[in-house]
Design a protein around this motif. Sequence first.
Motif, short mmCIF file in Angstrom:
data_model
loop_
_atom_site.label_atom_id
_atom_site.label_comp_id
_atom_site.label_asym_id
_atom_site.label_seq_id
_atom_site.Cartn_x
_atom_site.Cartn_y
_atom_site.Cartn_z
N ASP A 143 0.87 -1.17 0.00
CA ASP A 143 0.00 0.00 0.00
C ASP A 143 0.91 1.22 0.00
O ASP A 143 1.23 1.78 1.05
CB ASP A 143 -0.89 -0.07 1.25
CG ASP A 143 -1.83 1.10 1.40
OD1 ASP A 143 -2.04 1.85 0.43
OD2 ASP A 143 -2.37 1.26 2.51
N LEU A 144 1.34 1.61 -1.18
CA LEU A 144 2.36 2.65 -1.35
C LEU A 144 2.01 3.96 -0.64
O LEU A 144 2.84 4.55 0.04
CB LEU A 144 2.58 2.90 -2.85
CG LEU A 144 3.67 3.86 -3.25
CD1 LEU A 144 5.03 3.32 -2.83
CD2 LEU A 144 3.64 4.08 -4.76
N THR A 145 0.78 4.40 -0.76
CA THR A 145 0.38 5.70 -0.20
C THR A 145 -0.29 5.60 1.16
O THR A 145 -0.58 6.62 1.78
CB THR A 145 -0.59 6.42 -1.16
OG1 THR A 145 -1.76 5.61 -1.32
CG2 THR A 145 0.06 6.68 -2.51
N GLY A 146 -0.58 4.38 1.62
CA GLY A 146 -1.25 4.21 2.90
C GLY A 146 -2.75 4.37 2.83
O GLY A 146 -3.43 4.36 3.86
N VAL A 147 -3.31 4.47 1.62
CA VAL A 147 -4.75 4.71 1.47
C VAL A 147 -5.58 3.52 1.98
O VAL A 147 -6.64 3.73 2.58
CB VAL A 147 -5.10 5.08 0.01
CG1 VAL A 147 -4.89 3.92 -0.93
CG2 VAL A 147 -6.51 5.61 -0.09
#
Length: 197
Positions: A143-147
């Motif tokens: 989850d690259l952006t933490g969304v």
Amino acid sequence: MPLDPRRYQWAVGAVGLVVLIAFSAYLFANGHAGAPGVPPGSRLREFVAPLATSDLEAPANVRPRCDPRDPARRGLNVCDRRPIVLAFFVLGARPCERAVSALQAVSRSFRGIQFAALAVSAGRALTARLVRDRGWTIPVAYDLTGVVGQLYGVSVCPLLELALAGGVVQQRLIGEGWERPVRLAAAVRRLAAAAGD
């Protein structure tokens, strides 16, 4: 003439109370009040996230077009309608990584259940290295952006969601203790029994 700090104590207290109320209202409005994750009886929030072992370098999609007949080949797709055990973890947090290793060990005994993990706020390269180093074969996405972490209110690690076919959460496992395969297997057996497997 020095300032008398007693004169301002009420003002500091009032500002602190306003900040606390505003923060609590923000958490409640964004679905983060109470325990992290999705409570039992509620549906998993749908998302598709790229697998760490794929060649995708992209953020997760939290509004996917879900078609269970078309499973993602290079991504973790919780739109899949089989029972699932989904672990959220943070890179470098040993209890969280041990919970994913326990998930890997338990997955061999339950063929009718999907097992997967998601590294919250992590990049592909570091997540892929961890997957290789640990020998994990279950789908592990990042989850690259933490969304997705925000969508699920991940504030404790590990967080495991055990959901029936169709995505209805049967159990939510929070915090340490789930890194022991024996304990985790007992929870998965309850899921399998409820799913009729």
